[in-house]
Design a protein around this motif. Structure first.
Motif, short mmCIF file in Angstrom:
data_model
loop_
_atom_site.label_atom_id
_atom_site.label_comp_id
_atom_site.label_asym_id
_atom_site.label_seq_id
_atom_site.Cartn_x
_atom_site.Cartn_y
_atom_site.Cartn_z
N MET A 144 0.84 -1.20 0.00
CA MET A 144 0.00 0.00 0.00
C MET A 144 0.89 1.26 0.00
SD MET A 144 -3.07 0.61 2.76
CE MET A 144 -2.01 1.17 4.09
N ASP A 154 1.29 -8.56 -0.84
CA ASP A 154 -0.10 -8.12 -0.79
C ASP A 154 -0.27 -6.77 -1.48
OD1 ASP A 154 -2.82 -8.54 0.57
OD2 ASP A 154 -2.32 -6.48 1.14
N TYR A 187 -4.98 0.43 -4.39
CA TYR A 187 -3.84 1.07 -3.74
C TYR A 187 -3.16 2.07 -4.66
CZ TYR A 187 -4.06 -2.31 0.12
OH TYR A 187 -4.46 -3.06 1.20
N SER A 198 -11.58 -9.79 3.33
CA SER A 198 -10.96 -8.76 4.16
C SER A 198 -12.06 -7.83 4.66
CB SER A 198 -9.94 -8.00 3.30
OG SER A 198 -9.78 -6.67 3.72
N ASP A 199 -11.96 -7.41 5.88
CA ASP A 199 -12.86 -6.39 6.44
C ASP A 199 -14.34 -6.72 6.22
OD1 ASP A 199 -10.36 -5.30 6.79
OD2 ASP A 199 -10.57 -3.78 5.25
N GLN A 219 -8.29 -11.31 5.96
CA GLN A 219 -7.35 -10.21 6.17
C GLN A 219 -8.02 -9.14 7.03
OE1 GLN A 219 -5.25 -6.95 3.47
NE2 GLN A 219 -4.42 -8.97 3.04
N SER A 236 -1.84 -3.64 9.08
CA SER A 236 -1.43 -2.55 10.01
C SER A 236 -0.94 -3.09 11.35
CB SER A 236 -2.55 -1.53 10.20
OG SER A 236 -2.63 -0.65 9.11
N LEU A 273 1.70 -2.50 12.85
CA LEU A 273 2.37 -1.45 13.64
C LEU A 273 1.45 -0.24 13.81
CD1 LEU A 273 6.02 -1.48 12.16
CD2 LEU A 273 5.18 -2.53 14.28
N SER A 295 0.06 1.60 11.59
CA SER A 295 0.55 2.62 10.65
C SER A 295 1.83 3.31 11.14
CB SER A 295 -0.53 3.69 10.40
OG SER A 295 -1.54 3.17 9.57
N LYS A 348 8.07 5.85 16.85
CA LYS A 348 8.57 7.12 16.30
C LYS A 348 7.63 8.30 16.56
CE LYS A 348 7.01 6.45 11.57
NZ LYS A 348 7.49 6.19 10.22
N ARG A 408 2.96 8.95 8.31
CA ARG A 408 1.60 8.70 7.82
C ARG A 408 0.52 9.14 8.79
NH1 ARG A 408 -0.34 2.62 6.88
NH2 ARG A 408 1.65 2.49 5.80
N SER A 414 7.91 2.31 4.07
CA SER A 414 8.11 3.29 3.01
C SER A 414 9.60 3.48 2.74
CB SER A 414 7.46 4.63 3.40
OG SER A 414 7.99 5.11 4.61
N GLN A 421 13.43 0.48 7.12
CA GLN A 421 12.30 0.07 7.97
C GLN A 421 12.03 -1.43 7.78
OE1 GLN A 421 9.04 2.55 6.66
NE2 GLN A 421 9.63 4.28 7.95
N ASN A 468 12.12 -4.66 10.33
CA ASN A 468 10.89 -5.45 10.52
C ASN A 468 11.12 -6.94 10.23
OD1 ASN A 468 9.63 -3.05 11.10
ND2 ASN A 468 8.60 -2.86 9.14
#
Ligand SMILES: NC(=O)c1ccc[n+]([C@@H]2O[C@H](COP(=O)([O-])OP(=O)(O)OC[C@H]3O[C@@H](n4cnc5c(N)ncnc54)[C@H](OP(=O)(O)O)[C@@H]3O)[C@@H](O)[C@H]2O)c1
Length: 367
Positions: free
Chosen positions: A24, A55, A60, A159-160, A185, A214, A216, A218, A224, A234, A293, A297, A301
Motif C-alpha cells: 500500500m 499483498d 492502492y 478482508s474487512d 485479512q 497494520s 504497527l 501505521s 517514532k 503517515r 516506506s 524500515q 521489521n
C-alpha cells in the motif's frame, strides 16, 4: 532470517512467509508512501531475504502499487516464486453504480484490471476488500469460484467483513463442495485487538488463516510518534482525514506504547520488532503483512521473528493492550463461564482465548 520459513495459509496447501510484504506504500499518490526507487529496494530486500507473500489491491495508490509490482516481479522473473495477493471492491473513480462493490459484474471487471496491471494471468490469492452490505454471500462465493475454475485465481480470501458473513460464505462453500476461503485479512495489532472477539475462533473453527494488516498501527508501534509531537509520518499526514484506520493517536494507545517501550528495552530490541513478534504469535495468525516506506524500515521489521518473547513479557503486553469486553463477550470470559460449571475447574484456557486449540500454521513450517 526466519522469514524464509513458510507456513500454510488456512487449510490450503499454499505455503507463505510468516511476514508478508504490504505494498500500500508503493506510490506517493495518497500523500505518503515510497517513490519508485525506494519501492523497488523494499521489494528486492524482501525477496532477497526469502519472503514470498506479497499483498496489494487494485485501489492502492490509484493502481500504481499493482503496476510497479508487476514491473518488479517481471524484472526478477519471480512470478513463479511469489505468492501474489490482490483485492477488489473499491470504485476506481467514476460514477458507475457497478464500478465498485462485490457484485459479479464489478468483480469480474476488477480482476481483469488487476491482472493487466500486474502483468500476470493469475492471482495466487484474491480478496474481497470490504463488505458492501448488498451482495449476498451466495453471489460472492459463486463468483469467486468461477474465477478459480477459469484459472484466474488460485485461492480465496475475505478482508474487512463481518464475522457472520464470513461464516456464511465458508459454510456455503463447504456444503456445496466449492473452493473455500483460505484467508481472512483484518486489522490486528497491540492497539487494535477487537478481532479477538469473533474472528480468532472463526478462523480456527472454519479453517481460515488470519492475514494481519497494520500490525504497527501505521507506524505508531515503531515508537517514532511521541505524545504531543506527532508532526511527520503517515499518522500525522492522515490526522483528521476522517479515515478511522489512521486515527491511532489516543490516550489509551499512548499507554500501550509506553508498555511496549518498556518491554522492548528489557529485550534490547526495537519496538517495531517486539510489536510484530507479539502479533505474529497470536492464535490463528498465518501471516503478518508488514508495510514500509523505506528499505531500512523493512530491514528491521524482517528481524521481528528472530527472537522469542518471554512469557512474562508477553503477558505484560497482553494485559496493557487488553481490549474491552462488551456484551455479549463478557459472558465468555472465565469469570462468567465458571458459573456454567458451578465453580468446577473445567479447562485451562487463559481469559478469552483458545490457546489450547491447535493454531493454523503452527507446526507446519517448511524449512
Ligand atoms: N485489507 C485492508 O483493508 C488493509 C488496510 C490497510 C493495509 N492493508 C495491507 O497491510 C499492509 C500493511 O499495512 P500498514 O502499511 O498499515 O502496516 P504498518 O506496519 O502498521 O505500517 C507501516 C508504516 O509504519 C511505518 N514503519 C514501518 N516499519 C517501520 C520501522 N521499522 N520504523 C519506523 N517506522 C516504520 C512506516 O510509516 P511511514 O511511511 O510514515 O514512515 C510504514 O509505512 C499494507 O501495505 C496493505 O498491503 C490492508
Amino acid at each position: 532470517m526466519s522469514i524464509d520459513r513458510y507456513y500454510t495459509l488456512g487449510r490450503s496447501g499454499l505455503r507463505v512467509s510468516r511476514l508478508s510484504l504490504g505494498t500500500m506504500t508503493f506510490g506517493t499518490e495518497w500523500g505518503w508512501g515510497a517513490d519508485k526507487d525506494a519501492a523497488r529496494q523494499v521489494f528486492d530486500l524482501y525477496l532477497d531475504a526469502g519472503g514470498n507473500f506479497i499483498d496489494t489491491a487494485d485501489a492502492y495508490t490509484n493502481g500504481t502499487s499493482e503496476a510497479w509490482l508487476g514491473e518488479f516481479i517481471a524484472a526478477r522473473q519471480a512470478r513463479d516464486q511469489v505468492v501474489l495477493a490482490s483485492k477488489f471492491g473499491f470504485n476506481l473513480g467514476n460514477r458507475n453504480a457497478n464500478g465498485g462493490g462485490n457484485g459479479r459484474k464489478h468483480v469480474l471487471k476488477a480482476v481483469e484490471g488487476s491482472l493487466r496491471r500486474l502483468g500476470t494471468d493469475y492471482l495466487d490469492v484474491l480478496y474481497l476488500h470490504v463488505w458492501d452490505q448488498i451482495t449476498s454471500a451466495d453471489e460472492v462465493i459463486r463468483t469467486l469460484n468461477d474465477l478459480v475454475r477459469d484459472g484466474k485465481v488460485r485461492h480465496l480470501g475475505l478482508s474487512d467483513v463481518p464475522a457472520w458473513y464470513a461464516a456464511r460464505i465458508q459454510t456455503l462453500a463447504e456444503w456445496r463442495g466449492l473452493e473455500p476461503i483460505s484467508a481472512l485479512q483484518l486489522q490486528y495489532s497491540l492497539v487494535e485487538r477487537n478481532l479477538e472477539h469473533e474472528y480468532t475462533r472463526l478462523a480456527i473453527e472454519l479453517g481460515m488463516g488470519l492475514a494481519v494488516w497494520s500490525p504497527l498501527a501505521s507506524g505508531l508501534l515503531s515508537g517514532k510518534y511521541r505524545k504531543g509531537d506527532a508532526t511527520s509520518g503517515r499518522l500525522a499526514t492522515m490526522q483528521g482525514s476522517g479515515n478511522p484506520a489512521f486515527q491511532h493517536l489516543s490516550e489509551r494507545n499512548w499507554q500501550i506504547v509506553a508498555a511496549l517501550e518498556d518491554v522492548a528495552r528489557q529485550l534490547d530490541r526495537p519496538m517495531n520488532q517486539v510489536a510484530l513478534n507479539w502479533v505474529a504469535h497470536r492464535p490463528a495468525v498465518s501471516s503478518v503483512t508488514v508495510g514500509a516506506s523505506r528499505p531500512e524500515q523493512l530491514k528491521s521489521n524482517l528481524q521481528a521473528l528472530d527472537f522469542e518473547l518471554p512469557v512474562e513479557l508477553r503477558q505484560r503486553l497482553d494485559e496493557a493492550s487488553a481490549p474491552p469486553q462488551p456484551f455479549p463477550y463478557y459472558f465468555f470470559t472465565n469469570t462468567m463461564q465458571g458459573m456454567l460449571y458451578g465453580g468446577a475447574t473445567v479447562g485451562d484456557k487463559p481469559d478469552g482465548y483458545h490457546a489450547n486449540v491447535l493454531v493454523s500454521g503452527s507446526g507446519s513450517g517448511v524449512s
